[in-house]
Scaffold this motif. Structure first.
Motif, PDB file in Angstrom:
ATOM      1  N   ILE A 166       0.857  -1.180   0.000  1.00 24.98           N
ATOM      2  CA  ILE A 166       0.000   0.000   0.000  1.00 24.98           C
ATOM      3  C   ILE A 166       0.894   1.231   0.000  1.00 24.98           C
ATOM      4  O   ILE A 166       1.850   1.313   0.773  1.00 24.98           O
ATOM      5  N   ASN A 167       0.601   2.173  -0.861  1.00 28.34           N
ATOM      6  CA  ASN A 167       1.325   3.444  -0.867  1.00 28.34           C
ATOM      7  C   ASN A 167       0.606   4.403   0.075  1.00 28.34           C
ATOM      8  O   ASN A 167      -0.528   4.819  -0.190  1.00 28.34           O
ATOM      9  N   VAL A 168       1.234   4.706   1.196  1.00 28.29           N
ATOM     10  CA  VAL A 168       0.658   5.616   2.186  1.00 28.29           C
ATOM     11  C   VAL A 168       1.245   7.004   1.950  1.00 28.29           C
ATOM     12  O   VAL A 168       2.442   7.224   2.160  1.00 28.29           O
ATOM     13  N   GLN A 169       0.402   7.921   1.480  1.00 27.59           N
ATOM     14  CA  GLN A 169       0.897   9.274   1.187  1.00 27.59           C
ATOM     15  C   GLN A 169       0.508  10.241   2.299  1.00 27.59           C
ATOM     16  O   GLN A 169      -0.677  10.508   2.507  1.00 27.59           O
ATOM     17  N   PRO A 170       1.486  10.781   3.026  1.00 29.55           N
ATOM     18  CA  PRO A 170       1.174  11.758   4.073  1.00 29.55           C
ATOM     19  C   PRO A 170       0.726  13.089   3.456  1.00 29.55           C
ATOM     20  O   PRO A 170       1.307  13.556   2.474  1.00 29.55           O
ATOM     21  N   VAL A 171      -0.304  13.680   4.057  1.00 25.44           N
ATOM     22  CA  VAL A 171      -0.818  14.972   3.586  1.00 25.44           C
ATOM     23  C   VAL A 171      -1.078  15.860   4.802  1.00 25.44           C
ATOM     24  O   VAL A 171      -1.842  15.489   5.700  1.00 25.44           O
ATOM     25  N   ALA A 172      -0.435  17.019   4.827  1.00 29.41           N
ATOM     26  CA  ALA A 172      -0.681  17.992   5.895  1.00 29.41           C
ATOM     27  C   ALA A 172      -1.780  18.949   5.447  1.00 29.41           C
ATOM     28  O   ALA A 172      -1.724  19.501   4.350  1.00 29.41           O
ATOM     29  N   LEU A 173      -2.784  19.124   6.290  1.00 26.94           N
ATOM     30  CA  LEU A 173      -3.907  20.024   5.999  1.00 26.94           C
ATOM     31  C   LEU A 173      -3.895  21.131   7.036  1.00 26.94           C
ATOM     32  O   LEU A 173      -4.066  20.874   8.229  1.00 26.94           O
ATOM     33  N   ALA A 230      -0.409  19.984   1.816  1.00 24.80           N
ATOM     34  CA  ALA A 230       0.991  19.729   1.487  1.00 24.80           C
ATOM     35  C   ALA A 230       1.210  18.219   1.411  1.00 24.80           C
ATOM     36  O   ALA A 230       1.097  17.514   2.413  1.00 24.80           O
ATOM     37  N   PHE A 231       1.540  17.735   0.204  1.00 18.44           N
ATOM     38  CA  PHE A 231       1.701  16.307  -0.040  1.00 18.44           C
ATOM     39  C   PHE A 231       3.163  15.893   0.098  1.00 18.44           C
ATOM     40  O   PHE A 231       4.053  16.538  -0.467  1.00 18.44           O
ATOM     41  N   ALA A 232       3.406  14.817   0.815  1.00 19.44           N
ATOM     42  CA  ALA A 232       4.742  14.224   0.900  1.00 19.44           C
ATOM     43  C   ALA A 232       4.812  13.039  -0.058  1.00 19.44           C
ATOM     44  O   ALA A 232       3.804  12.634  -0.649  1.00 19.44           O
ATOM     45  N   GLU A 233       5.999  12.477  -0.207  1.00 17.21           N
ATOM     46  CA  GLU A 233       6.153  11.300  -1.057  1.00 17.21           C
ATOM     47  C   GLU A 233       5.511  10.086  -0.392  1.00 17.21           C
ATOM     48  O   GLU A 233       5.582   9.930   0.830  1.00 17.21           O
ATOM     49  N   PRO A 234       4.863   9.225  -1.178  1.00  9.58           N
ATOM     50  CA  PRO A 234       4.239   8.028  -0.598  1.00  9.58           C
ATOM     51  C   PRO A 234       5.260   7.117   0.076  1.00  9.58           C
ATOM     52  O   PRO A 234       6.417   7.024  -0.346  1.00  9.58           O
ATOM     53  N   ILE A 235       4.815   6.432   1.116  1.00  6.77           N
ATOM     54  CA  ILE A 235       5.642   5.478   1.857  1.00  6.77           C
ATOM     55  C   ILE A 235       5.057   4.087   1.643  1.00  6.77           C
ATOM     56  O   ILE A 235       3.877   3.861   1.935  1.00  6.77           O
ATOM     57  N   PRO A 236       5.843   3.136   1.122  1.00 13.94           N
ATOM     58  CA  PRO A 236       5.294   1.790   0.897  1.00 13.94           C
ATOM     59  C   PRO A 236       5.073   1.046   2.206  1.00 13.94           C
ATOM     60  O   PRO A 236       5.925   1.066   3.091  1.00 13.94           O
ATOM     61  N   LEU A 237       3.929   0.403   2.310  1.00 21.18           N
ATOM     62  CA  LEU A 237       3.578  -0.408   3.478  1.00 21.18           C
ATOM     63  C   LEU A 237       3.265  -1.808   2.973  1.00 21.18           C
ATOM     64  O   LEU A 237       2.212  -2.053   2.385  1.00 21.18           O
ATOM     65  N   ALA A 238       4.197  -2.733   3.173  1.00 21.31           N
ATOM     66  CA  ALA A 238       4.077  -4.062   2.564  1.00 21.31           C
ATOM     67  C   ALA A 238       3.603  -5.145   3.521  1.00 21.31           C
ATOM     68  O   ALA A 238       2.965  -6.110   3.109  1.00 21.31           O
ATOM     69  N   ARG A 248       3.707  16.393  10.312  1.00 22.23           N
ATOM     70  CA  ARG A 248       4.032  17.375  11.352  1.00 22.23           C
ATOM     71  C   ARG A 248       5.066  18.382  10.852  1.00 22.23           C
ATOM     72  O   ARG A 248       4.977  19.576  11.154  1.00 22.23           O
ATOM     73  N   GLN A 249       6.047  17.922  10.089  1.00 19.25           N
ATOM     74  CA  GLN A 249       7.074  18.811   9.549  1.00 19.25           C
ATOM     75  C   GLN A 249       6.448  19.914   8.703  1.00 19.25           C
ATOM     76  O   GLN A 249       6.763  21.099   8.846  1.00 19.25           O
ATOM     77  N   ARG A 250       5.524  19.530   7.837  1.00 18.81           N
ATOM     78  CA  ARG A 250       4.881  20.498   6.946  1.00 18.81           C
ATOM     79  C   ARG A 250       3.870  21.364   7.690  1.00 18.81           C
ATOM     80  O   ARG A 250       3.814  22.581   7.496  1.00 18.81           O
TER      81      ARG A 250
END
Length: 274
Positions: free
Chosen positions: A175-182, A226-234, A251-253
């Motif tokens: 699964i590609n988990v993409q972090p998004v800061a709102l 603010a979209f970060a790069e997806p993180i693979p979750l296998a 949190r960074q964004r």
């Protein structure tokens, strides 16, 4: 003036929403492709009516399966996120019973999780896995609740449980988990300080209807995704690691945006969508 503004918005929504709900119901019944796009148009209309201007940093990933891990501030988050692309939401079970909001959530093919019932959670996880495998993009509010908008709460790794069903022991696709800061950044064109975010943030024991009325009266709102790069979750064993990495990226964004600082050092130039 604020009261007239709020009444106008409510009148338009009351006029437009019921027929669009019937149209969406019909589209879902015949499995028409337009059923994925109509909610996007509706949320864009809601944002335009409320004076919500959405700025994107980065972009929605084209990788699939894709799960967005987003911080949660307000009921308005649904329209903000729903205005950018065809998405469905993973929500707590109580939302399904809310008048209007619950109906709209169902028509957007949202998934409802009862976290107090393990058997129900397992069934919903299988449904989440099936939806992700089919190419649907799902949104998970990874904190498990909403915040006051001035901080990001810890991400709950247990909410990534669908990996059990989709990835198995690593034999299936990651699964590609993409972090998004709102982050809500401006109110009526002025920087939204800590004391102003309660206008938008809906959390704790705040009653929905008074909060809704106050927001409708408030004026234009600027929000950044603010979209970060997806993180693979296998595999299931990676849940805590991936949840921690996603939390760090969000949190960074969010910290920079809340402080009114630029994201230019870590992300490309923004693109306004509304």
């Amino acid at each position: 003036m604020g009261t007239l503004r709020a009444l106008f918005i409510l009148a338009v929504l009351a006029l437009v929403t019921p027929p669009l709900m019937l149209v969406q119901l019909a589209l879902l019944a015949v499995r028409a492709p337009l059923a994925a796009r109509l909610p996007v148009a509706y949320h864009r209309m809601v944002c335009a009516l409320l004076g919500v201007r959405v700025t994107l940093h980065g972009a929605l990933s084209e990788r699939r399966p894709l799960l967005l891990a987003v911080n949660h501030v307000s009921w308005l988050d649904i329209s903000v996120l729903g205005s950018i692309a065809p998405l469905s939401f993973i929500a707590k079970r109580e939302v399904a019973g809310w008048p209007v909001f619950g109906w709209l959530a169902r028509l957007q093919r949202s998934l409802f999780v009862d976290r107090n019932r393990r058997a129900h959670t397992g069934r919903v996880n299988r449904e989440i896995a099936a939806r992700l495998a089919a190419g649907d993009v799902l949104v998970l509010f990874a904190e498990g609740t909403s915040s006051d908008g001035n901080r990001v709460l810890p991400f709950r790794s247990a909410l990534l449980g669908a990996v059990h069903e989709l990835a198995g022991d690593g034999a299936g696709p990651a699964i590609n988990v993409q972090p998004v800061a709102l982050v809500y950044t401006r109110l009526c064109g002025l920087p939204m300080g800590f004391q102003h975010r309660p206008v938008v943030a809906w959390h704790g024991d705040v009653d929905l209807l008074p909060h809704l009325w106050r927001l409708l009266k408030s004026g234009t709102i600027d929000v950044t995704l603010a979209f970060a790069e997806p993180i693979p979750l296998a595999t299931a064993a990676e849940r805590k690691k991936v949840a921690g990495a996603a939390e760090h990226a969000v949190r960074q964004r969010a910290t920079l945006l809340i402080a009114g600082r630029s994201l230019s050092e870590i992300l490309p130039a923004p693109a306004e969508t509304g």
